[in-house]
Write an enzyme that holds these catalytic residues in place. Structure first.
Site, PDB file in Angstrom:
ATOM      1  N   ARG A  48       0.812  -1.156  -0.024  1.00  0.00           N
ATOM      2  CA  ARG A  48       0.032   0.074   0.021  1.00  0.00           C
ATOM      3  C   ARG A  48       1.080   1.148   0.088  1.00  0.00           C
ATOM      4  O   ARG A  48       2.065   1.191   0.103  1.00  0.00           O
ATOM      5  CB  ARG A  48      -1.031  -0.066   1.261  1.00  0.00           C
ATOM      6  CG  ARG A  48      -0.922  -0.632   2.243  1.00  0.00           C
ATOM      7  CD  ARG A  48       0.424   0.024   3.284  1.00  0.00           C
ATOM      8  NE  ARG A  48       0.199   1.128   3.453  1.00  0.00           N
ATOM      9  CZ  ARG A  48       1.280   2.093   3.611  1.00  0.00           C
ATOM     10  NH1 ARG A  48       2.491   1.511   3.681  1.00  0.00           N
ATOM     11  NH2 ARG A  48       1.034   3.416   3.832  1.00  0.00           N
ATOM     12  N   GLY A  49       0.206   2.455   0.040  1.00  0.00           N
ATOM     13  CA  GLY A  49       1.010   3.521  -0.269  1.00  0.00           C
ATOM     14  C   GLY A  49       1.103   4.075  -1.587  1.00  0.00           C
ATOM     15  O   GLY A  49       1.491   3.108  -2.366  1.00  0.00           O
ATOM     16  N   ALA A  50       0.836   5.266  -2.081  1.00  0.00           N
ATOM     17  CA  ALA A  50       0.562   5.662  -3.423  1.00  0.00           C
ATOM     18  C   ALA A  50       1.574   5.123  -4.352  1.00  0.00           C
ATOM     19  O   ALA A  50       1.561   4.690  -5.237  1.00  0.00           O
ATOM     20  CB  ALA A  50       0.050   7.178  -3.714  1.00  0.00           C
ATOM     21  N   ASP A 239      -2.086  10.834  -1.543  1.00  0.00           N
ATOM     22  CA  ASP A 239      -2.447   9.734  -2.430  1.00  0.00           C
ATOM     23  C   ASP A 239      -2.917  10.309  -3.671  1.00  0.00           C
ATOM     24  O   ASP A 239      -2.834   9.805  -5.171  1.00  0.00           O
ATOM     25  CB  ASP A 239      -3.670   8.970  -1.923  1.00  0.00           C
ATOM     26  CG  ASP A 239      -3.147   7.749  -1.131  1.00  0.00           C
ATOM     27  OD1 ASP A 239      -3.064   8.020   0.054  1.00  0.00           O
ATOM     28  OD2 ASP A 239      -3.267   6.762  -1.590  1.00  0.00           O
ATOM     29  N   ASN A 249      -5.585  12.143   1.162  1.00  0.00           N
ATOM     30  CA  ASN A 249      -4.620  11.301   1.771  1.00  0.00           C
ATOM     31  C   ASN A 249      -5.446  10.624   2.892  1.00  0.00           C
ATOM     32  O   ASN A 249      -6.621  10.811   3.149  1.00  0.00           O
ATOM     33  CB  ASN A 249      -3.599  12.130   2.606  1.00  0.00           C
ATOM     34  CG  ASN A 249      -2.436  11.418   3.163  1.00  0.00           C
ATOM     35  OD1 ASN A 249      -1.696  10.591   2.072  1.00  0.00           O
ATOM     36  ND2 ASN A 249      -1.904  11.551   4.224  1.00  0.00           N
ATOM     37  N   LYS A 250      -4.580   9.895   3.619  1.00  0.00           N
ATOM     38  CA  LYS A 250      -5.062   9.001   4.565  1.00  0.00           C
ATOM     39  C   LYS A 250      -6.342   9.511   5.725  1.00  0.00           C
ATOM     40  O   LYS A 250      -5.942  10.554   6.053  1.00  0.00           O
ATOM     41  CB  LYS A 250      -4.096   8.095   5.546  1.00  0.00           C
ATOM     42  CG  LYS A 250      -4.581   7.259   6.670  1.00  0.00           C
ATOM     43  CD  LYS A 250      -5.556   6.184   5.968  1.00  0.00           C
ATOM     44  CE  LYS A 250      -4.960   5.150   4.878  1.00  0.00           C
ATOM     45  NZ  LYS A 250      -5.877   4.664   4.201  1.00  0.00           N
TER      46      LYS A 250
HETATM   47  O1  MRU Z   1      -4.519   2.904   2.313  1.00  0.00           O
HETATM   48  P1  MRU Z   1      -2.884   3.388   2.364  1.00  0.00           P
HETATM   49  O2  MRU Z   1      -2.441   2.599   3.483  1.00  0.00           O
HETATM   50  O3  MRU Z   1      -2.537   2.819   1.048  1.00  0.00           O
HETATM   51  O4  MRU Z   1      -2.899   4.809   2.523  1.00  0.00           O
HETATM   52  C1  MRU Z   1      -1.600   5.466   2.452  1.00  0.00           C
HETATM   53  C2  MRU Z   1      -1.507   6.721   2.733  1.00  0.00           C
HETATM   54  O5  MRU Z   1      -2.483   7.240   2.794  1.00  0.00           O
HETATM   55  C3  MRU Z   1      -0.376   7.469   2.358  1.00  0.00           C
HETATM   56  O6  MRU Z   1      -0.072   8.684   3.213  1.00  0.00           O
HETATM   57  C4  MRU Z   1      -0.105   8.018   0.927  1.00  0.00           C
HETATM   58  O7  MRU Z   1      -0.223   6.948  -0.063  1.00  0.00           O
HETATM   59  C5  MRU Z   1       1.232   8.570   0.592  1.00  0.00           C
HETATM   60  S1  MRU Z   1       2.368   7.133   0.744  1.00  0.00           S
HETATM   61  C6  MRU Z   1       4.196   7.745   0.340  1.00  0.00           C
END
Ligand code: MRU
Length: 344
Positions: A48-50, A239, A249-250
Site C-alpha cells: 500500500r502507499g501511493a 494519494d 490522503n489517509k
Molecule cells: O490505504 P493506504 O495505506 O494505501 O494509504 C496510504 C496513505 O494514505 C499514504 O499517506 C499515501 O499513500 C502516501 S504514501 C507515500
C-alpha cells in the site's frame, strides 16, 4: 544513491514484496507471479502507499506478460491491456496506480515490432524506470524537506508515508531520514492511524529499524500535543493532489490540517509529481475509496461493537489547499500557485 531505509519490493526474474499485513510481527516475503496475486496484494493492502502501488502495478504488467507469454503477439497485447484494466480497478484514489499503468499501457500500444522478447524487454525497462524515478524523487523530497527540519524539532506524521509506501525512501519520512543522516536531533510523533493502523504497525516499525526516536500516539491525541506546543511541524504524504493543491490522503489528515492551522503549526504534504493529477482541477473530483466495514468493527478478528453496527469507512479524506503550507516535491518546495504551472 544513499542507503535505502526499507526495501518493500524488488524484481528478480519475478516480483517480490514484503507482506505489509503481517508487519510488525513477521517479515513475510510474497512472490506475486499471477495478475490475481498482484491485484489481491493491492486491493487487500498487502502492499500500500501511493508510490509503491504505482511501482508494484508497473511490474504487475510484466507479470501479466510472463503469465500469458504463450499467446500469439496480438492476443498477448490484448490480454495485457485487459489485465491493466483489472489492476486499475484495485483501488480508486492513489493516482500513482493510474500514472504507472498508463505508462505501461503506452509501451504496449506503441509496440509495433514482431518479437515478444523485445516487448518483454521494453516492459521491464519501463517498470524499472518507474521504480528508479520514484527512488530518485523520494530522495530529492528528503533533501528539500530536510531544509524545513531544525535541530531539536518534534515532527508529527500520519499513516505510513515512509519507505514501505514507496520504492524505499518514503515521502513524508524522507526529510526525517535525511535530517537524521545529517546528525540533526529530531523526534517523530506517529499517529496510530485507525482503522488499519499503518502508523502503529508500519511507521513505528521502519523508524525503529532506522533508529529514529519516535513516540506512538492515538489519533485523538494530536490536538492535545499541539496545544502543549510539543509539535513543531506536521508532514504527511498524499494519494492524489489536484491542480489547485487540494489533497487526498489517509483519513484523519484533514483533521490534522485543521488542528495545525488553529495552532499555527506548518503543515506540509510530501509527494512526488507522479502523485499529482493534472487532469483534475479540484479535490472534489477525487474518488474517495470506501472500505470494508470489518476494518472498523473488528480488531484481531474480534468484534469490538455489536455485529449489526452501521459503519462509515472512507479510507481517505480531502485537505483543501488553503490548509497546506507547502508541497515537498522532487522539484523543491512548492506553493499551491506553482502546481498549475507544472501541469502545463
Ligand atoms: O490505504 P493506504 O495505506 O494505501 O494509504 C496510504 C496513505 O494514505 C499514504 O499517506 C499515501 O499513500 C502516501 S504514501 C507515500
Amino acid at each position: 544513491m544513499k542507503k535505502i531505509p526499507v526495501k518493500p519490493l524488488w524484481w528478480h526474474n519475478g516480483l517480490y514484496v514484503i507482506d505489509q499485513r503481517k508487519l510488525p510481527e513477521k517479515e513475510v516475503i510474497l512472490k506475486l507471479d499471477t495478475i490475481k496475486k498482484v491485484y489481491d496484494a493491492i486491493k487487500n493492502l498487502k502492499i500500500r502507499g501511493a508510490p509503491l502501488i504505482g511501482c508494484v502495478s508497473a511490474y504487475g504488467v510484466v507479470v501479466s506478460f510472463i503469465e500469458n507469454e504463450n499467446l500469439p503477439l496480438e492476443k498477448l497485447k490484448n490480454k495485457i491491456k485487459k489485465d491493466i484494466e483489472i489492476l486499475k480497478s484495485a483501488r480508486p484514489t492513489a493516482y500513482n496506480l493510474f500514472y504507472a499503468l498508463n505508462r505501461m499501457e503506452k509501451v504496449v500500444n506503441m509496440f509495433n515490432g514482431d518479437s515478444k522478447k523485445n516487448l518483454k524487454k521494453l516492459l521491464i525497462k519501463e517498470a524499472n524506470n518507474i521504480y528508479k524515478e520514484d527512488l530518485h524523487a523520494c530522495y530529492k523530497i528528503g533533501e528539500y524537506g530536510n531544509a524545513l527540519i531544525e535541530n531539536g524539532m518534534n515532527i508529527l506524521t500520519h499513516c505510513n508515508a515512509g519507505g514501505l509506501a514507496t520504492s524505499g525512501f518514503g515521502t513524508a519520512l524522507a526529510p526525517i531520514y535525511v535530517a537524521n543522516q545529517k546528525g540533526k536531533k529530531i523526534h517523530v510523533y506517529v499517529n496510530e492511524t485507525r482503522p488499519v493502523l499503518q502508523g502503529a504497525r508500519l511507521t513505528s516499525w521502519e523508524l525503529e529499524k532506522n533508529r529514529i526516536s519516535y513516540t506512538l500516539i492515538c489519533d485523538n491525541m494530536a490536538g492535545y500535543l499541539m496545544s502543549k506546543k510539543r509539535i513543531d511541524i506536521v508532514i504527511v504524504g498524499a494519494d492524489r493532489v489536484a491542480r489547485n493543491g487540494d489533497t487526498a490522503n489517509k483519513i484523519g489528515t484533514y483533521s490534522l490540517a485543521v488542528l495545525a492551522n488553529y495552532h499555527k503549526i506548518p503543515f506540509y504534504v510530501a509527494a512526488p509529481l507522479s502523485t499529482f493529477d493534472f487532469n483534475i482541477e479540484t479535490g472534489e473530483e477525487i474518488i474517495i475509496e470506501q472500505r470494508n466495514e470489518d476494518e472498523i468493527k473488528k480488531i484481531n478478528g474480534k468484534y469490538i461493537c455489536p455485529k449489526n453496527t452501521y459503519v462509515f469507512n472512507p479510507a481517505f479524506d480531502l485537505t483543501p489547499n488553503y490548509l497546506i503550507t507547502g508541497f515537498i516535491t522532487e522539484k523543491g518546495i512548492l506553493k499551491t500557485e506553482d502546481i498549475k504551472n507544472l501541469g502545463g
